[in-house]
Design a protein around this motif. Structure first.
Motif, mmCIF file in Angstrom:
data_model
loop_
_atom_site.group_PDB
_atom_site.id
_atom_site.type_symbol
_atom_site.label_atom_id
_atom_site.label_comp_id
_atom_site.label_asym_id
_atom_site.label_seq_id
_atom_site.Cartn_x
_atom_site.Cartn_y
_atom_site.Cartn_z
ATOM 1 N N PRO A 296 7.935 1.288 12.242
ATOM 2 C CA PRO A 296 8.293 -0.088 11.894
ATOM 3 C C PRO A 296 8.617 -0.254 10.407
ATOM 4 O O PRO A 296 7.983 0.385 9.565
ATOM 5 C CB PRO A 296 7.043 -0.889 12.256
ATOM 6 C CG PRO A 296 5.949 0.107 12.374
ATOM 7 C CD PRO A 296 6.573 1.407 12.758
ATOM 8 N N ALA A 297 9.612 -1.084 10.130
ATOM 9 C CA ALA A 297 10.032 -1.311 8.745
ATOM 10 C C ALA A 297 10.126 -2.798 8.475
ATOM 11 O O ALA A 297 10.214 -3.605 9.409
ATOM 12 C CB ALA A 297 11.375 -0.637 8.503
ATOM 13 N N THR A 298 10.110 -3.149 7.199
ATOM 14 C CA THR A 298 10.181 -4.556 6.841
ATOM 15 C C THR A 298 10.896 -4.707 5.500
ATOM 16 O O THR A 298 11.342 -3.728 4.901
ATOM 17 C CB THR A 298 8.759 -5.176 6.817
ATOM 18 O OG1 THR A 298 8.874 -6.590 6.701
ATOM 19 C CG2 THR A 298 7.914 -4.636 5.670
ATOM 20 N N CYS B 231 4.035 -1.547 7.779
ATOM 21 C CA CYS B 231 5.500 -1.445 7.938
ATOM 22 C C CYS B 231 6.117 -0.966 6.623
ATOM 23 O O CYS B 231 5.750 -1.438 5.547
ATOM 24 C CB CYS B 231 6.108 -2.801 8.284
ATOM 25 S SG CYS B 231 5.542 -3.442 9.849
ATOM 26 N N LYS B 232 7.092 -0.072 6.737
ATOM 27 C CA LYS B 232 7.673 0.525 5.523
ATOM 28 C C LYS B 232 8.613 -0.451 4.819
ATOM 29 O O LYS B 232 9.526 -0.992 5.438
ATOM 30 C CB LYS B 232 8.433 1.785 5.932
ATOM 31 C CG LYS B 232 9.010 2.565 4.792
ATOM 32 C CD LYS B 232 9.149 4.010 5.198
ATOM 33 C CE LYS B 232 10.038 4.771 4.262
ATOM 34 N NZ LYS B 232 10.024 6.200 4.546
ATOM 35 N N ILE B 233 8.391 -0.654 3.532
ATOM 36 C CA ILE B 233 9.227 -1.582 2.758
ATOM 37 C C ILE B 233 10.025 -0.830 1.683
ATOM 38 O O ILE B 233 10.991 -1.369 1.155
ATOM 39 C CB ILE B 233 8.375 -2.734 2.170
ATOM 40 C CG1 ILE B 233 9.241 -3.920 1.756
ATOM 41 C CG2 ILE B 233 7.486 -2.266 1.016
ATOM 42 C CD1 ILE B 233 8.523 -5.241 1.617
ATOM 43 N N GLN C 157 0.856 -1.182 0.000
ATOM 44 C CA GLN C 157 0.000 0.000 0.000
ATOM 45 C C GLN C 157 0.889 1.227 0.000
ATOM 46 O O GLN C 157 2.084 1.128 0.270
ATOM 47 C CB GLN C 157 -0.894 -0.027 1.225
ATOM 48 C CG GLN C 157 -1.878 -1.181 1.173
ATOM 49 C CD GLN C 157 -2.814 -1.141 2.346
ATOM 50 O OE1 GLN C 157 -2.386 -1.204 3.484
ATOM 51 N NE2 GLN C 157 -4.091 -1.035 2.056
ATOM 52 N N VAL C 158 0.312 2.373 -0.315
ATOM 53 C CA VAL C 158 1.101 3.596 -0.305
ATOM 54 C C VAL C 158 0.592 4.526 0.777
ATOM 55 O O VAL C 158 -0.568 4.477 1.179
ATOM 56 C CB VAL C 158 1.077 4.306 -1.676
ATOM 57 C CG1 VAL C 158 1.744 3.452 -2.741
ATOM 58 C CG2 VAL C 158 -0.343 4.666 -2.089
#
Ligand code: BTN
Length: 254
Positions: A156-158, A115-117, A103-104
């Motif tokens: 959070p990031a992924t 979580c930011k990818i 998603q954006v």
């Protein structure tokens, strides 16, 4: 050879084993006259740049760090629209190569389950009359392991690896990304922002949600109404009226 079937994007590829920032390299190349569609790619960045002066963690060998030079014939005010174009292209690359639905988030984050990818950082060289060049900077977390993320992340990031348990080819991802840009950029030039805006809004996870937007001096709370034609965020304020937001940090409030 780049192995690309694209018409414009990636006809010239400048690869660096290590550099400070692919965006800086691309800005330099553009100033030296590099053609539209030239791409810079690095295995590792020691000065990776994020939005709002933040750092973009860029360990070697795992992720994609790339910057694409465009020379659109447009007014500087329109250049923000290109962020949405690169967001749609990046989202489609995740779907096609990693089988991940993303998603954006306005203006320029790519998320999976919140979580930011991936992150996007566009830089512009322009005068009032027009744009000289734009650099689309894209950082995609592909094969980064949990230990490789910094401990002091604000949100959070992924990565693809963390989401799927599988690694993904960085070359295949880059090729798909350039292919998507090669398709979307002419579409944008021929038909304008509308098809890009519609594709982006379809991926927009905040559409219709209540959010808080921190603009530094002001904090606004309201329901997300969509995107304006210049890429601004439209917020229906709790107290009534609509606020047009050009820059700020958005968080979900419902
Ligand atoms: C953000 O979400 O804050 C934007 C991150 C953008 C990172 C990419 S990696 C390739 C390019 N070079 C940079 O220095 N930054 C962008």
């Amino acid at each position: 050879q780049s192995g690309l079937e694209t018409i414009s994007i990636g006809h010239r590829v400048e690869y660096f084993a290590e550099t400070d920032s692919t965006n800086l390299r691309a800005m330099e190349l553009a100033e030296q006259g590099a053609q539209e569609g030239t791409v810079v790619i690095a295995d590792c960045q020691n000065g990776g740049r994020g939005r709002m002066g933040r750092r973009w963690s860029s360990p070697a060998g795992v992720n994609l760090y790339t910057s694409i030079i465009l020379r659109p014939d447009m007014a500087p005010i329109q250049a923000a629209q290109l962020t949405f174009l690169s967001a749609v292209a990046t989202a489609r690359a995740f779907e096609a190569v990693a089988g991940i639905e993303v998603q954006v988030k306005w203006p320029n984050d790519i998320l999976v389950n919140g979580c930011k990818i991936a992150g996007l950082l566009n830089e512009l060289s322009a005068e009032t009359e027009g744009v000289h060049h734009v650099v689309l900077g894209i950082g995609a977390n592909l094969n980064m392991s949990r230990e490789q993320f910094p401990d002091d992340l604000r949100r959070p990031a992924t990565s693809v690896l963390l989401e799927t348990g599988q690694t993904v080819s960085r070359v295949a991802f880059a090729q798909e990304l350039y292919r998507q840009l090669d398709r979307l950029y002419p579409l944008y030039q021929q038909q304008g922002f509308v098809p890009i805006r519609l594709a982006w809004e379809a991926l927009f996870y905040l559409q219709g949600h209540k959010v808080e937007v921190d603009c530094g001096a002001d904090v606004f709370t309201g329901m997300v109404a969509g995107l304006a034609d210049d890429g601004a965020l439209l917020l229906d304020l709790e107290q009534g009226g609509q606020q047009v937001i050009y820059a700020g940090d958005v968080s979900v409030a419902d």
